[in-house]
Design a protein around this motif. Sequence first.
Motif, PDB file in Angstrom:
ATOM      1  N   GLY A  87       0.800  -1.217   0.000  1.00 50.40           N
ATOM      2  CA  GLY A  87       0.000   0.000   0.000  1.00 50.40           C
ATOM      3  C   GLY A  87       0.832   1.266   0.000  1.00 50.40           C
ATOM      4  O   GLY A  87       0.464   2.262  -0.628  1.00 50.40           O
ATOM      5  N   ARG A  88       1.951   1.238   0.710  1.00 45.97           N
ATOM      6  CA  ARG A  88       2.822   2.408   0.761  1.00 45.97           C
ATOM      7  C   ARG A  88       3.563   2.594  -0.563  1.00 45.97           C
ATOM      8  O   ARG A  88       3.635   3.702  -1.095  1.00 45.97           O
ATOM      9  CB  ARG A  88       3.831   2.249   1.896  1.00 45.97           C
ATOM     10  N   ARG A  89       4.120   1.523  -1.081  1.00 52.40           N
ATOM     11  CA  ARG A  89       4.934   1.626  -2.292  1.00 52.40           C
ATOM     12  C   ARG A  89       4.094   1.887  -3.542  1.00 52.40           C
ATOM     13  O   ARG A  89       4.566   2.522  -4.480  1.00 52.40           O
ATOM     14  CB  ARG A  89       5.754   0.353  -2.491  1.00 52.40           C
ATOM     15  N   GLU A  90       2.878   1.363  -3.563  1.00 54.41           N
ATOM     16  CA  GLU A  90       2.098   1.392  -4.797  1.00 54.41           C
ATOM     17  C   GLU A  90       0.820   2.220  -4.682  1.00 54.41           C
ATOM     18  O   GLU A  90      -0.144   1.987  -5.413  1.00 54.41           O
ATOM     19  CB  GLU A  90       1.742  -0.043  -5.218  1.00 54.41           C
ATOM     20  N   ALA A  91       0.815   3.205  -3.796  1.00 49.82           N
ATOM     21  CA  ALA A  91      -0.392   4.014  -3.625  1.00 49.82           C
ATOM     22  C   ALA A  91      -0.835   4.661  -4.938  1.00 49.82           C
ATOM     23  O   ALA A  91      -2.033   4.706  -5.248  1.00 49.82           O
ATOM     24  CB  ALA A  91      -0.161   5.088  -2.561  1.00 49.82           C
ATOM     25  N   ALA A  92       0.119   5.142  -5.728  1.00 51.17           N
ATOM     26  CA  ALA A  92      -0.244   5.775  -6.996  1.00 51.17           C
ATOM     27  C   ALA A  92      -0.857   4.766  -7.963  1.00 51.17           C
ATOM     28  O   ALA A  92      -1.809   5.077  -8.691  1.00 51.17           O
ATOM     29  CB  ALA A  92       0.983   6.438  -7.623  1.00 51.17           C
ATOM     30  N   THR A  93      -0.322   3.549  -7.966  1.00 49.09           N
ATOM     31  CA  THR A  93      -0.880   2.502  -8.817  1.00 49.09           C
ATOM     32  C   THR A  93      -2.311   2.181  -8.406  1.00 49.09           C
ATOM     33  O   THR A  93      -3.202   2.042  -9.258  1.00 49.09           O
ATOM     34  CB  THR A  93      -0.026   1.221  -8.729  1.00 49.09           C
ATOM     35  N   LEU A  94      -2.551   2.082  -7.108  1.00 45.96           N
ATOM     36  CA  LEU A  94      -3.893   1.774  -6.618  1.00 45.96           C
ATOM     37  C   LEU A  94      -4.870   2.878  -7.007  1.00 45.96           C
ATOM     38  O   LEU A  94      -5.981   2.604  -7.473  1.00 45.96           O
ATOM     39  CB  LEU A  94      -3.879   1.603  -5.099  1.00 45.96           C
ATOM     40  N   ARG A  95      -4.469   4.117  -6.829  1.00 41.40           N
ATOM     41  CA  ARG A  95      -5.357   5.225  -7.180  1.00 41.40           C
ATOM     42  C   ARG A  95      -5.629   5.288  -8.675  1.00 41.40           C
ATOM     43  O   ARG A  95      -6.715   5.689  -9.107  1.00 41.40           O
ATOM     44  CB  ARG A  95      -4.778   6.547  -6.675  1.00 41.40           C
ATOM     45  N   SER A  96      -4.657   4.852  -9.477  1.00 38.28           N
ATOM     46  CA  SER A  96      -4.863   4.873 -10.931  1.00 38.28           C
ATOM     47  C   SER A  96      -5.971   3.912 -11.355  1.00 38.28           C
ATOM     48  O   SER A  96      -6.648   4.146 -12.361  1.00 38.28           O
ATOM     49  CB  SER A  96      -3.558   4.525 -11.654  1.00 38.28           C
TER      50      SER A  96
END
Length: 300
Positions: A87-96
């Motif tokens: 969740g910390r490393r890939e927050a931008a991916t999740l939001r995309s």
Amino acid sequence: MARIALKVDVDTWRGTREGVPALVRLLSAAQAGASFLFSLGPDHTGRAILRVLRPGFLQKVSRTSVVEHYGLRTLLYGSLLPGPDIGRREAATLRSVRDAGFEVGVHCWDHVRWQDHLLRHDEAWALREMRRATERHAEVFGSPPRVHGAAGWQFNEGAARAEALLGIAFASDARGTHPFVPVAGDGSVIGPPQYPTTLPTLDELIGVDGITADNVHEPLLARTERTVQDQVYTLHAELEGMKLLPVLERLVAGWRAQGHALVSVGALHDALRGTVLPRERIALGTVPGRSGLLAVQRAD
């Protein structure tokens, strides 16, 4: 014909980084809805080594190449390598994913921890684990999750009560045949409506009765060819999002040709608003092609 809800389970850091963007591209091009359920804490896939003791696990591994689909590095996270915080490393991916128009929700905090330990602990343990995941969801997306789908279909009455306490509106935690409201033995409602996985997964089919990655779409499409009943299909970012992406392409095309609508679990839930769902219990049972006990729908 029918609605087929696509539930995407995202188990690992690699699946989040590589599989999720590929699935977003494919499903967006097909104008298909889907629910992406994320593992939001540490990737401790390497700790799953203890599953070799489970009946049927080695047989399943021999049919589907775990190293090929997950990668050697992923299989060391949490043992020889530190587990990355997804969740910390890939927050931008999740939001995309949300920004591309897809439903997002919670799969778990720590996939291996939930899958291997839930049934040994009480409701308070489930609530703590789920609260960590829902809080991270709010941190990443700016809002609490509406939907939860349990890791490895490991679920029980205590976890259902935890969902209710955390405000989950609907869930897909079990295997079954149709939507239902989970109840305790006395008939009291214990959690939000359940939309169980109704169709087999690719790793449950490949390697059985001559089924391969090249033809696994055929038995799945045969199951939905004439159905008018809504279905839930669970796919994995580590499988359909990577090596088995061509299989999903064939499935999506086939379901479209059959006239089915491909939707999110939330769209299925919204379509059934006002419908009185049956009240049924959640039990432990087995599913062909998958090792161990899973949460299954049980009509008393």
